[in-house]
Design a protein around this motif. Structure first.
Motif, short mmCIF file in Angstrom:
data_model
loop_
_atom_site.label_atom_id
_atom_site.label_comp_id
_atom_site.label_asym_id
_atom_site.label_seq_id
_atom_site.Cartn_x
_atom_site.Cartn_y
_atom_site.Cartn_z
N LEU A 84 0.64 67.98 121.71
CA LEU A 84 0.87 67.00 120.64
C LEU A 84 0.48 67.56 119.28
O LEU A 84 1.17 67.33 118.28
N ALA A 85 -0.64 68.29 119.24
CA ALA A 85 -1.09 68.87 117.96
C ALA A 85 -0.11 69.90 117.45
O ALA A 85 0.18 69.97 116.25
N ILE A 86 0.43 70.72 118.34
CA ILE A 86 1.39 71.75 117.92
C ILE A 86 2.68 71.12 117.42
O ILE A 86 3.30 71.60 116.47
N ALA A 87 3.10 70.02 118.05
CA ALA A 87 4.36 69.37 117.67
C ALA A 87 4.26 68.61 116.36
O ALA A 87 5.29 68.25 115.77
N ALA A 88 3.05 68.34 115.87
CA ALA A 88 2.90 67.59 114.63
C ALA A 88 3.39 68.41 113.45
O ALA A 88 3.09 69.60 113.35
N PRO A 89 4.17 67.82 112.52
CA PRO A 89 4.64 68.57 111.33
C PRO A 89 3.47 69.07 110.49
O PRO A 89 2.42 68.44 110.42
N HIS A 90 3.67 70.20 109.85
CA HIS A 90 2.64 70.76 108.98
C HIS A 90 3.31 71.57 107.90
O HIS A 90 4.53 71.69 107.83
N ASP A 91 2.51 72.12 107.00
CA ASP A 91 3.05 72.77 105.81
C ASP A 91 3.90 74.00 106.15
O ASP A 91 4.87 74.29 105.46
N ALA A 92 3.54 74.74 107.18
CA ALA A 92 4.26 75.98 107.48
C ALA A 92 5.70 75.70 107.89
O ALA A 92 6.63 76.34 107.42
N VAL A 93 5.90 74.73 108.79
CA VAL A 93 7.23 74.35 109.25
C VAL A 93 7.28 72.82 109.27
O VAL A 93 6.71 72.19 110.15
N GLN A 94 7.96 72.24 108.30
CA GLN A 94 7.92 70.80 108.12
C GLN A 94 8.48 70.04 109.31
O GLN A 94 8.07 68.92 109.60
N ALA A 95 9.45 70.64 110.02
CA ALA A 95 10.07 69.93 111.13
C ALA A 95 9.20 69.91 112.38
O ALA A 95 9.54 69.26 113.35
N GLY A 96 8.07 70.61 112.35
CA GLY A 96 7.23 70.67 113.53
C GLY A 96 7.71 71.75 114.49
O GLY A 96 8.82 72.25 114.39
N THR A 97 6.87 72.09 115.40
CA THR A 97 7.21 73.11 116.38
C THR A 97 6.81 72.61 117.76
O THR A 97 6.24 71.53 117.90
N SER A 98 7.09 73.40 118.76
CA SER A 98 6.68 73.06 120.12
C SER A 98 6.15 74.31 120.78
O SER A 98 6.32 75.43 120.27
N ALA A 99 5.54 74.12 121.92
CA ALA A 99 4.98 75.25 122.65
C ALA A 99 5.18 75.06 124.13
O ALA A 99 5.39 73.94 124.61
N SER A 100 5.15 76.16 124.84
CA SER A 100 5.19 76.15 126.30
C SER A 100 3.87 76.72 126.79
O SER A 100 3.41 77.75 126.28
N ILE A 101 3.27 76.07 127.78
CA ILE A 101 1.96 76.48 128.26
C ILE A 101 2.02 76.73 129.76
O ILE A 101 2.54 75.90 130.52
N GLY A 102 1.52 77.88 130.16
CA GLY A 102 1.39 78.20 131.58
C GLY A 102 -0.06 78.15 132.00
O GLY A 102 -0.95 78.52 131.24
N TRP A 103 -0.30 77.69 133.23
CA TRP A 103 -1.66 77.46 133.71
C TRP A 103 -1.80 78.15 135.07
O TRP A 103 -1.04 77.89 136.00
N ALA A 104 -2.77 79.05 135.17
CA ALA A 104 -3.05 79.74 136.44
C ALA A 104 -4.53 79.65 136.74
O ALA A 104 -5.36 79.98 135.89
#
Length: 360
Positions: free
Chosen positions: A304-324
């Motif tokens: 959720l924090a990564i998807a929030a819009p910010h100054d660097a990229v106004q449209a927001g971004t997303s991430a993929s997370i792997g868990w082992a």
């Protein structure tokens, strides 16, 4: 010829000092060790080639030349180690031995030009595989990865041209001397391009919080956890989705701000005892020991924090997370990293902005 060979000795020596001093000693890891070894091999072998040419010791010269052709194999192994895959270091030793034996056994025969062409082609195969490894990174062989990627591709083209020329032209002493000259001059460019790219990869893989290599810290932590029988440890691989496109849109400055924001969000959400390291320009690894339910909530909060819009990229971004987790994959860092990265790949393939748990 001798002038080019002496120039190669000088450049290889300077590059070796830089790689060891600015790379391996700054951020010790399996990848930086393999790359340092590649430069050492080139330095020693280029010196042996120069001595062999000066003293008219043809056997010494061709053996050193054959061993030196294994350097791209070590670079490829280091790139695999960097992304957490098995590096297969033994391939470098095998190719060096086979090339040295083949070249030394065919000295003075009509077979020697073809032995050299085939040895050079094998080197080009691993140069091409290195391009593939660089293309798998978020920058997709762009930015500072481009020098090594571009010149590795040039090596592949040169190897193909050499094989084709051998099929349609008769090998002569002049043509062989020309091929040797191209190899010597090409090695100079390859050394420089490799140094630029590999130093960048080494220094970007350093944990920005502690100033130590993440894999060194994490491996030590896992070894102590194994000795204590602790089973709650897990490795998370956090990667920004479509990093290459995001970098193009935001520019270098915006992309740097975005990755800094990713690091800050991760450090804020995960506990202070978690180890966080940048393993790629747009990816972090997090080693943490907590119950699965708590890790799951922290992962969701991070997305959720990564998807929030910010100054660097106004449209927001997303991430993929792997868990082992160590309960499924054991305490070996390379195995955990490979499993977590594979899970992140599956999350990205499913559309991103999600997490996946690796299964054994």
């Amino acid at each position: 010829m001798l002038t080019a060979e002496l120039a190669q000795v000088v450049v290889a020596t300077v590059a070796t000092v830089c790689m060891i001093g600015l790379g391996f000693l700054y951020a010790p890891s399996r990848a930086s060790a393999l790359w340092s070894l590649a430069f050492v091999v080139v330095m020693v072998c280029s010196s042996a080639v120069a001595v062999g040419s000066r003293a008219d010791l043809e056997v010494l010269r061709v053996i050193a030349m054959g061993i030196m052709l294994s350097a791209p194999t070590l670079i490829w192994s280091g790139l695999r180690a960097l992304r957490g895959a098995r590096p297969h270091e033994w391939v470098g030793a095998v190719t060096a031995a086979l090339a040295a034996i083949a070249l030394s056994a065919t000295i003075g025969t009509d077979v020697f030009p073809w032995a050299f062409r085939i040895a050079f082609a094998v080197m080009a195969v691993f140069a091409g595989l290195s391009v593939g490894e660089l293309a798998r990174r978020p920058e997709r062989a762009g930015g500072t990865s481009m020098p090594l990627a571009v010149f590795s591709f040039v090596v592949v083209v040169a190897a193909v041209a050499s094989l084709v020329a051998g099929l349609f032209t008769q090998s002569t002493g002049d043509s062989l001397d020309f091929l040797r000259s191209v190899n010597s001059l090409g090695s100079l460019a390859y050394i420089i391009c490799a140094l630029v790219t590999l130093l960048f990869l080494v220094r970007r893989g350093v944990d920005v919080r502690t100033g130590t290599a993440f894999d060194t810290v994490a491996a030590d932590r896992l070894a102590r956890a194994q000795a204590a029988g602790e089973r709650s440890w897990a490795l998370l691989y956090v990667r920004i989705d479509d990093a290459g496109d995001v970098r193009t849109v935001s520019g270098e400055g915006g992309f740097a701000a975005l990755t800094d924001r990713l690091r800050a969000d991760t450090a804020e959400i995960f506990p202070t005892e978690a180890d966080i390291g940048r393993v790629e320009p747009a990816a972090l690894a997090v080693l943490v020991a907590q119950p699965a339910t708590i890790i799951r909530e922290r992962v969701r909060t991070l997305l959720l924090a990564i998807a929030a819009p910010h100054d660097a990229v106004q449209a927001g971004t997303s991430a993929s997370i792997g868990w082992a987790g160590v309960s499924e994959f054991g305490y070996d860092l390379d195995t955990l990293m490979s499993a977590a990265r594979g899970a992140a790949d599956r999350a990205a393939a499913a559309g991103g902005d999600r997490w996946e748990r690796a299964v054994n």
